[in-house]
Design an enzyme around this catalytic site. Structure first.
Site, PDB file in Angstrom:
ATOM      1  CE1 TYR A  76      39.971 -10.448  19.342  1.00 16.99           C
ATOM      2  CE2 TYR A  76      39.828 -11.708  17.403  1.00 16.99           C
ATOM      3  CZ  TYR A  76      39.285 -11.146  18.658  1.00 16.99           C
ATOM      4  OH  TYR A  76      37.791 -11.389  18.629  1.00 16.99           O
ATOM      5  CE  LYS A  77      39.030 -11.809  22.642  1.00 14.05           C
ATOM      6  NZ  LYS A  77      37.935 -12.554  22.800  1.00 14.05           N
ATOM      7  NE  ARG A  81      37.708  -7.108  29.448  1.00 13.75           N
ATOM      8  CZ  ARG A  81      37.309  -7.712  28.414  1.00 13.75           C
ATOM      9  NH1 ARG A  81      36.894  -9.054  28.628  1.00 13.75           N
ATOM     10  NH2 ARG A  81      37.435  -7.195  27.234  1.00 13.75           N
TER      11      ARG A  81
HETATM   12  C1  LIG Z   1      36.460 -12.272  22.020  1.00 20.44           C
HETATM   13  C2  LIG Z   1      35.660 -13.276  21.809  1.00 20.44           C
HETATM   14  C3  LIG Z   1      34.940 -13.541  20.807  1.00 20.44           C
HETATM   15  C4  LIG Z   1      35.202 -12.641  19.465  1.00 20.44           C
HETATM   16  O1  LIG Z   1      34.723 -13.302  18.220  1.00 20.44           O
HETATM   17  P1  LIG Z   1      35.058 -12.765  16.948  1.00 20.44           P
HETATM   18  O2  LIG Z   1      34.399 -13.517  16.026  1.00 20.44           O
HETATM   19  O3  LIG Z   1      36.596 -12.967  16.806  1.00 20.44           O
HETATM   20  O4  LIG Z   1      34.621 -11.175  16.797  1.00 20.44           O
HETATM   21  C5  LIG Z   1      34.119 -14.679  20.505  1.00 20.44           C
HETATM   22  N1  LIG Z   1      33.884 -15.431  21.822  1.00 20.44           N
HETATM   23  C6  LIG Z   1      34.600 -15.331  22.933  1.00 20.44           C
HETATM   24  C7  LIG Z   1      34.376 -16.279  24.089  1.00 20.44           C
HETATM   25  C8  LIG Z   1      35.442 -13.993  22.828  1.00 20.44           C
HETATM   26  O5  LIG Z   1      36.131 -13.838  24.024  1.00 20.44           O
END
Ligand SMILES: *Cc1c(COP(=O)(O)O)cnc(C)c1O
Length: 397
Positions: free
Chosen positions: A209-210, A356
């Site tokens: 989702y990023k 950021r």
């Molecule tokens: C965004 C992010 C997460 C988020 O985890 P979700 O289980 O998808 O909420 C975890 N670890 C890192 C390194 C991230 O950047």
């Protein structure tokens, strides 16, 4: 050469918004609207349960895995999609530990995303008091890789500053010491070229989702090197990771290859949106994306440093050591970010003082970056952040 004007046209980008937060949640690919609508009406609506076979729902986790794999140098058939990233971290670390049964230490750094550390800590607590999560400064990782360490768990690109670890050299050093590696690519996939096979990585995980633009709650992915996947015993041994889920055996037998890292029923509607997002990636060359991202981050740093003396660069100055984001420190960073958002420039804030900004060449160009820097400079010159309403903390920052 990637046509970035064409990729930009494939996203819904609200007017008067400059979106510098695609590192946290990518925007909506326009085609996802009709694709998801079709899944609802033509597939779920018409096919009901037969959609699992007739619409190919059951094959989506591996099909998407291969499409993501193309961006991160993974061998075909080595990635599967599902669950959240936190769950995938747990799975990868658990499997990595089992490959190193005589050792008890998981090594990570204090620049890692807290959820990765929490998940590892929770896993180790369930394994017993001999297990230890060792967390050091990022600069001290190489020196801390010893023959006592079972697993090296790192996020390649630091979520706050964009600082990058050298995946190839750290993986080599880990292997020379008998350490199994787990790389988190949350801020790498779709941001920088990654070469999992070339780095000889063991496990990798990441979210969609990023930078990949799969939408809020889109499932994560997990990679296991083909040389390992037949040896891996999944700790989260759900029925869809079983060799024959519909045999309904009472005993668990792991499925073939990466399929064994599946857990339960996959999120079909969300994966349909992710398929539309990957259609945009089919038009892009990740090397072009990286080159453009460096141009954009260099431009932003130059403009902000020349007009906002109160902001301090928190990201590495050398673009080769920086992912696709730029962070600045400012004591009133939260309020300044709220003031920016009020003027249509969306970035985000990470405690205690970091503003950021994410740079995503698929839909952000020089004009956007220049405008965003102008608005930031205007806010700083007029101290526009110094209003009570900008100091109220929201739940999501
Ligand atoms: C965004 C992010 C997460 C988020 O985890 P979700 O289980 O998808 O909420 C975890 N670890 C890192 C390194 C991230 O950047």
């Amino acid at each position: 050469m990637t046509n970035f004007a064409a990729t930009k046209a494939m996203f819904e980008l609200p007017e008067n918004i400059l979106y510098l937060d695609g590192n946290s949640l990518g925007p909506l690919p326009t085609a996802a609207k009709s694709r998801v609508q079709n899944v609802l009406t033509d597939e779920w609506g018409e096919l009901l349960i037969t959609g699992w076979n007739k619409a190919g729902w059951m094959g989506m986790p591996t099909g998407l895995g291969d499409r993501i794999g193309r961006l991160i140098g993974a061998e075909p058939g080595s990635i599967v999609v599902g669950d959240t990233l936190s769950i995938k971290v747990y799975q990868a670390v658990a499997s990595a530990l089992e490959l190193n049964p005589d050792r008890r230490i998981v090594l990570s750094d204090n620049g890692n995303f807290p959820s990765d550390l929490y998940m590892a800590d929770g896993l180790l607590r369930s394994l017993g008091p001999d297990y230890e999560l060792q967390v050091v400064d990022p600069e001290n990782i190489a020196d801390s890789i010893t023959e006592n360490v079972a697993v090296l768990m790192l996020t390649e690109v630091d979520y706050r500053t964009g600082r990058m670890h050298d995946m190839k050299s750290l993986t080599e050093l880990a292997h020379a010491n008998g350490v199994v590696t787990v790389w988190d690519l949350a801020h790498s996939a779709g941001a920088i070229p990654v070469d999992l096979a070339g780095c000889n990585a063991d496990f990798a995980v990441g979210c969609t989702y990023k930078y990949l633009n799969g939408g809020p709650g889109a499932p994560a992915f997990i990679y296991a090197a083909p040389r390992l996947s037949a040896k891996v015993r999944p700790a989260l041994s759900g029925w869809l990771g079983h060799e024959a889920p519909f045999a309904f055996d009472l005993d668990y037998r792991p499925g073939s290859g990466i399929e064994r890292m599946r857990v339960g029923t996959p999120p079909v509607i969300q994966m349909a949106a992710l398929e539309s997002a990957m259609d945009v990636w089919d038009m892009a060359d990740i090397a072009d994306v990286r080159a453009k991202s460096i141009e954009l981050t260099e431009l932003f740093i130059r403009l902000v440093e020349s007009s906002c003396p109160d902001l301090t660069l928190a990201s590495p100055r050398d673009p080769q050591h920086r992912g696709s984001q730029v962070s600045f420190r400012f004591s009133e960073g939260y309020a300044a970010m709220q003031a920016l958002i009020a003027r249509g420039v969306i970035g985000d804030f990470r405690a205690p003082d970091t503003m950021r900004f994410g740079f995503t060449p698929l839909y952000i160009d020089e004009t956007d970056v220049t405008k965003a820097a102008e608005i930031l400079s205007d806010i700083m010159q007029k101290s526009e952040w110094d209003k009570p309403e900008y100091k109220v903390r929201h739940k999501v920052t």
